[in-house]
Scaffold this active site. Structure first.
Site, PDB file in Angstrom:
ATOM      1  N   ARG A 243       0.849  -1.196   0.000  1.00 19.29           N
ATOM      2  CA  ARG A 243       0.000   0.000   0.000  1.00 19.29           C
ATOM      3  C   ARG A 243       0.887   1.249   0.000  1.00 19.29           C
ATOM      4  NH1 ARG A 243      -2.344  -3.677   3.551  1.00 19.29           N
ATOM      5  NH2 ARG A 243      -4.464  -4.337   2.973  1.00 19.29           N
ATOM      6  N   LYS A 270      -2.493  -1.638   7.691  1.00 19.37           N
ATOM      7  CA  LYS A 270      -3.934  -1.364   7.730  1.00 19.37           C
ATOM      8  C   LYS A 270      -4.669  -2.350   8.622  1.00 19.37           C
ATOM      9  CE  LYS A 270      -7.989  -1.020   4.707  1.00 19.37           C
ATOM     10  NZ  LYS A 270      -8.485  -1.130   3.323  1.00 19.37           N
ATOM     11  N   HIS A 332      -2.317   2.524  -5.490  1.00 17.84           N
ATOM     12  CA  HIS A 332      -3.017   1.300  -5.101  1.00 17.84           C
ATOM     13  C   HIS A 332      -3.265   0.393  -6.303  1.00 17.84           C
ATOM     14  CE1 HIS A 332      -5.259  -0.561  -1.733  1.00 17.84           C
ATOM     15  NE2 HIS A 332      -5.934  -1.164  -2.708  1.00 17.84           N
ATOM     16  N   ARG A 335      -1.406  -2.915  -6.858  1.00 19.17           N
ATOM     17  CA  ARG A 335      -1.865  -4.094  -6.118  1.00 19.17           C
ATOM     18  C   ARG A 335      -2.887  -4.877  -6.940  1.00 19.17           C
ATOM     19  NH1 ARG A 335      -1.049  -4.291  -0.822  1.00 19.17           N
ATOM     20  NH2 ARG A 335      -3.167  -4.913  -0.213  1.00 19.17           N
ATOM     21  N   HIS A 358      -4.145  -9.379   2.745  1.00 16.48           N
ATOM     22  CA  HIS A 358      -5.607  -9.424   2.704  1.00 16.48           C
ATOM     23  C   HIS A 358      -6.167 -10.555   3.545  1.00 16.48           C
ATOM     24  CE1 HIS A 358      -6.347  -7.156  -1.357  1.00 16.48           C
ATOM     25  NE2 HIS A 358      -6.093  -6.355  -0.342  1.00 16.48           N
ATOM     26  N   TYR A 368      -3.901 -15.217  12.416  1.00 16.36           N
ATOM     27  CA  TYR A 368      -3.115 -14.727  11.279  1.00 16.36           C
ATOM     28  C   TYR A 368      -1.642 -14.985  11.528  1.00 16.36           C
ATOM     29  CZ  TYR A 368      -0.943 -11.463   8.027  1.00 16.36           C
ATOM     30  OH  TYR A 368      -0.180 -10.890   7.053  1.00 16.36           O
TER      31      TYR A 368
END
Length: 403
Positions: A243, A270, A332, A335, A358, A368
């Site tokens: 990003r 993010k 962006h 991506r 993501h 995660y």
């Protein structure tokens, strides 16, 4: 004889305090200092009592009489005015301690423990800017669904739809906290669904080029005649597809050149989780050029005005504009192009999503792991670097090799 304003104003201080009676227990007491205090004398349970009603002229003659009449009404109901005043002060103190703002700050102190400092700061800043000025002083027990709706509608009215929705969700969490701690009986935010109360926001995708236009873009970046650091930032973005905020905030301390990894800490991501970007041969070559310019600083991409601040988001966007991609490409967009091409070339969806940071984060998904499939992702990224190098050089067909 009833008092008049001229009489009160003309009263001069004497060596000792003295009073001027207005009748029915009300009098003004003139102090040696010149201050003039209103007093109301009464009897309750056969005991003489007195309460102060404030200072003249801050409390006018008319206001003092109205307050005396109110206290007399309490006496007729069998209520001691002095005791009633103490209870009102206590209730006001409790209400202040349990105001929406006070409860919100207690909730925030508890909630922030497992959040990043950046995210926690943002939530409190939004409360202070948009919510507290409207309902912060209200006791949490007096917060109603219509009051919450009015609060978020004010945010919506200035076009900040996402912030309005988040504000409503945050208020709901605060009120659930109040219920859980016995400070309120119910959560009125539960009566409001954002979809019913707020305007729907039309989802728009970031502007990006078609994959077939990528070779020309890469060549235009190489030929960019603006700031060299801006050109290098665009090249590194194409190879890493991070990003824009993650790119321009990059710090040299985040790079492990021996492991060929760029480790972005959670507070800069993010999704509030750390992220690893495997560094390809092409990316490392770009970084070596960047090091010549900013290697002695903390940031890879410092602002032209201050070495302690990062390059602006708009620097990347304006460079793309100068190259002829206004409204057609953004930072962006790299991506989206990478995701499309890598999927078309047959790379594993989960590997691509992990590299894009993501990965789903909800209560039912597995924890995660930012290092998951790292070796596979490193091979994928190197194939991506090779692909960009080939199409920039003019290769018409280039099949990425999937490990």
């Amino acid at each position: 004889m009833k008092l008049t304003d001229p009489v009160i104003k003309a009263a001069k201080p004497q060596e000792k305090p003295y009073s001027l009676a207005d009748g029915e227990g009300l009098a003004v007491y003139v102090q040696p200092t010149g201050a003039k205090w209103w007093r109301y004398r009464y009897r309750f349970a056969n005991k003489a009592k007195m309460v102060s009603l404030g200072v003249y002229p801050d409390v006018t003659l008319r206001a003092a009489r109205v307050e005396r009449d109110r206290l007399q009404a309490l006496l007729k109901q069998g209520v001691d005015p002095s005791q009633n005043r103490q209870e009102e002060k206590l209730f006001a103190k409790i209400a202040a301690e349990n105001s929406f703002e006070a409860v919100a700050r207690r909730w925030w102190d508890n909630w922030k423990e497992v959040r990043t400092e950046r995210h926690a700061h943002y939530v409190m800043r939004r409360l202070e800017a948009d919510v507290f000025p409207v309902i912060g002083n209200r006791p949490v027990t007096e917060i109603s669904a219509p009051l919450l709706l009015m609060t978020v509608k004010k945010i919506e009215a200035r076009g900040a739809l996402d912030i309005a929705k988040r504000a409503l969700e945050t208020c709901g969490q605060i009120l659930r906290y109040a219920v859980a701690h016995g400070l309120a009986e119910r959560n009125p935010a539960a009566d409001i669904k954002p979809a019913d109360a707020l305007k729907a926001r039309k989802k728009t995708n970031y502007a990006r080029l078609d994959a077939k236009e990528l070779p020309e873009l890469l060549r235009k970046i190489d030929e960019y005649d603006g700031q060299l650091l801006t050109k290098l930032a665009l090249q590194l973005m194409a190879h890493t597809f991070v990003r824009t905020s993650e790119l321009i905030g990059a710090r040299w301390a985040e790079f492990d050149f021996e492991a060929k990894q760029w480790r972005i800490p959670a507070e800069r991501m993010k999704m509030d989780t750390p992220h690893i970007v495997p560094l390809t041969e092409q990316a490392l070559a770009i970084i070596q050029q960047i090091k010549i310019i900013s290697g002695g600083l903390a940031l890879l991409f410092p602002s032209e005005r201050s070495n302690s601040k990062s390059m602006s988001n708009n620097t990347i966007l304006y460079a793309l504009y100068r190259m002829g991609y206004h409204s057609r490409m953004t930072g962006h967009g790299f991506r989206g192009i990478a995701s499309t091409i890598l999927h078309e070339q047959g790379f594993t969806h989960e590997h691509i999503e992990l590299q894009l940071a993501h990965s789903p984060r909800n209560s039912v998904s597995s924890a995660y792991n930012h290092a998951k499939y790292l070796s596979q992702r490193a091979l994928m990224m190197q194939q991506w670097g090779n692909y960009l190098e080939a199409i920039k050089a003019g290769a018409k067909v280039f099949q990425l090799k999937i490990a």
